[in-house]
Design an enzyme around this catalytic site. Sequence first.
Site, PDB file in Angstrom:
ATOM      1  N   GLN A 108       0.849  -1.188   0.000  1.00 14.07           N
ATOM      2  CA  GLN A 108       0.000   0.000   0.000  1.00 14.07           C
ATOM      3  C   GLN A 108       0.887   1.242   0.000  1.00 14.07           C
ATOM      4  O   GLN A 108       1.676   1.452   0.922  1.00 14.07           O
ATOM      5  CB  GLN A 108      -0.893  -0.025   1.243  1.00 14.07           C
ATOM      6  CG  GLN A 108      -1.942   1.060   1.301  1.00 14.07           C
ATOM      7  CD  GLN A 108      -2.735   0.978   2.595  1.00 14.07           C
ATOM      8  OE1 GLN A 108      -2.236   1.336   3.662  1.00 14.07           O
ATOM      9  NE2 GLN A 108      -3.966   0.497   2.511  1.00 14.07           N
ATOM     10  N   TYR A 178      -6.154  10.227   3.685  1.00 20.12           N
ATOM     11  CA  TYR A 178      -4.763  10.410   3.290  1.00 20.12           C
ATOM     12  C   TYR A 178      -4.710  11.451   2.165  1.00 20.12           C
ATOM     13  O   TYR A 178      -5.738  11.931   1.697  1.00 20.12           O
ATOM     14  CB  TYR A 178      -4.152   9.069   2.878  1.00 20.12           C
ATOM     15  CG  TYR A 178      -3.813   8.203   4.071  1.00 20.12           C
ATOM     16  CD1 TYR A 178      -2.492   8.036   4.485  1.00 20.12           C
ATOM     17  CD2 TYR A 178      -4.811   7.565   4.815  1.00 20.12           C
ATOM     18  CE1 TYR A 178      -2.173   7.267   5.595  1.00 20.12           C
ATOM     19  CE2 TYR A 178      -4.505   6.800   5.928  1.00 20.12           C
ATOM     20  CZ  TYR A 178      -3.185   6.651   6.321  1.00 20.12           C
ATOM     21  OH  TYR A 178      -2.881   5.906   7.432  1.00 20.12           O
ATOM     22  N   ARG A 354      -9.083  -7.670  10.524  1.00 22.31           N
ATOM     23  CA  ARG A 354      -9.004  -8.089  11.922  1.00 22.31           C
ATOM     24  C   ARG A 354      -9.128  -9.598  12.111  1.00 22.31           C
ATOM     25  O   ARG A 354      -8.524 -10.167  13.025  1.00 22.31           O
ATOM     26  CB  ARG A 354     -10.066  -7.344  12.745  1.00 22.31           C
ATOM     27  CG  ARG A 354      -9.713  -5.903  13.031  1.00 22.31           C
ATOM     28  CD  ARG A 354     -10.897  -5.109  13.554  1.00 22.31           C
ATOM     29  NE  ARG A 354     -11.908  -4.875  12.517  1.00 22.31           N
ATOM     30  CZ  ARG A 354     -12.996  -4.146  12.691  1.00 22.31           C
ATOM     31  NH1 ARG A 354     -13.235  -3.580  13.869  1.00 22.31           N
ATOM     32  NH2 ARG A 354     -13.855  -3.955  11.700  1.00 22.31           N
TER      33      ARG A 354
END
Length: 403
Positions: A108, A178, A354
């Site tokens: 990423q 971002y 998760r």
Amino acid sequence: MSVPQTSGVSKSKVFTPGTIGNLELRNRTIRSGCFEGMCSNATPSEALIEHHRKVAAGGIGMTTVAYCAVSQDGVAFGHEMWMREEIIPTLKRLTDAVHKEGAAVSIQLGHCGFFANRSVIGKTPIGPSRKFCLFRYSICRAMNEVDINRVREDFGKAAKMAVRAGFDAVEIHAGHGYLLSQFLSPWTNCRKDQYGGFLENRLRFPVSVIKHVREVVGPGYPIIIKMNCEDGFKGGLTIDEAVQAAKSFEAAGASMLVPSCGFTARTSFYMMRGNVPTWDYVKSEKNPVTKIGMALFGRLIVKEVPFQELFLFEQARRIKDAVKIPVACIGGVCSVDNMDKAMQAGFEFVQIGRATIRDPNVINKMQAGEITASDCDHCNRCVAAMADKGVVCIAETKGLLRK
């Protein structure tokens, strides 16, 4: 939490091969970009390599290394990686380790923009417009044309190095508040020039980054775009705008879209949902001023949003229906039933996070029919832990969840 048991190998479509650009994955599961906190001195560690090797050995189709800034002024923490020549050999060992386990691996790439950490980058953060960041208690400066051109080039250079390091794909971070997301959001982009105002203008810089990266990596190499369905607050990016952005990203050369949500500097837990572990954050924070601020005002600053399975399904489906390239379903993908629903709706892949932190072997177990759902309870204490010891399931280490 009890997990339903079944028998026999799952015949779900999610466990069949899928293609992104010129890359074929062994199945349609992707470990989402979950910040690991395992890059001391901005350098990938042995712990990071082992972390992703375990996820790969656990059956995932592709794992995503997160977060890698495209330049030093794009990092939020001192233990956050930024792409440069000297770390390529270590990243190559990481990609080799993942490949040996039969999985693919992406990285990423992004830039924090206005919430970059001034004490780490050594200068004033940059953003679309001059803006106060409550997350950092700092004010950024507005980017000029030189900054815009330089950051665009940095994305291209980082992508080129990622290819050399053996990554099978790059994921450009254009969501979660971002830098590229900041240009898209009316809340952070107040520019009056060609990069601000109407959505067409706000898209100009993010689209130019995607086009440039496509030029650098070539026509078939997978470029994945993590984007927002919505920012999660009034005055932010809306789903209607996100649909138009998705079309523009496709036209610019994107191979796949991952529609997420939330804004790190304002609605950070909107993207994950579930419990906000305020006191775990307080315990792990080393800056005494920040620690006191979190203890006093943490609950007011970070809003808790109830968790529900497939919480982005409807918004993401609108984006999927607007483009021809693959779209991955992310957000509350917890079970084989969730994955089947996504496949039936036309999503080509699912991204999970998760559940793989709770158990790196979760995909193997699902495919083998040993379990049908993750027993992660979305306490989010793993998120608080990453700043101190690297991301880890706290419930697992303390034996709080039933195996």
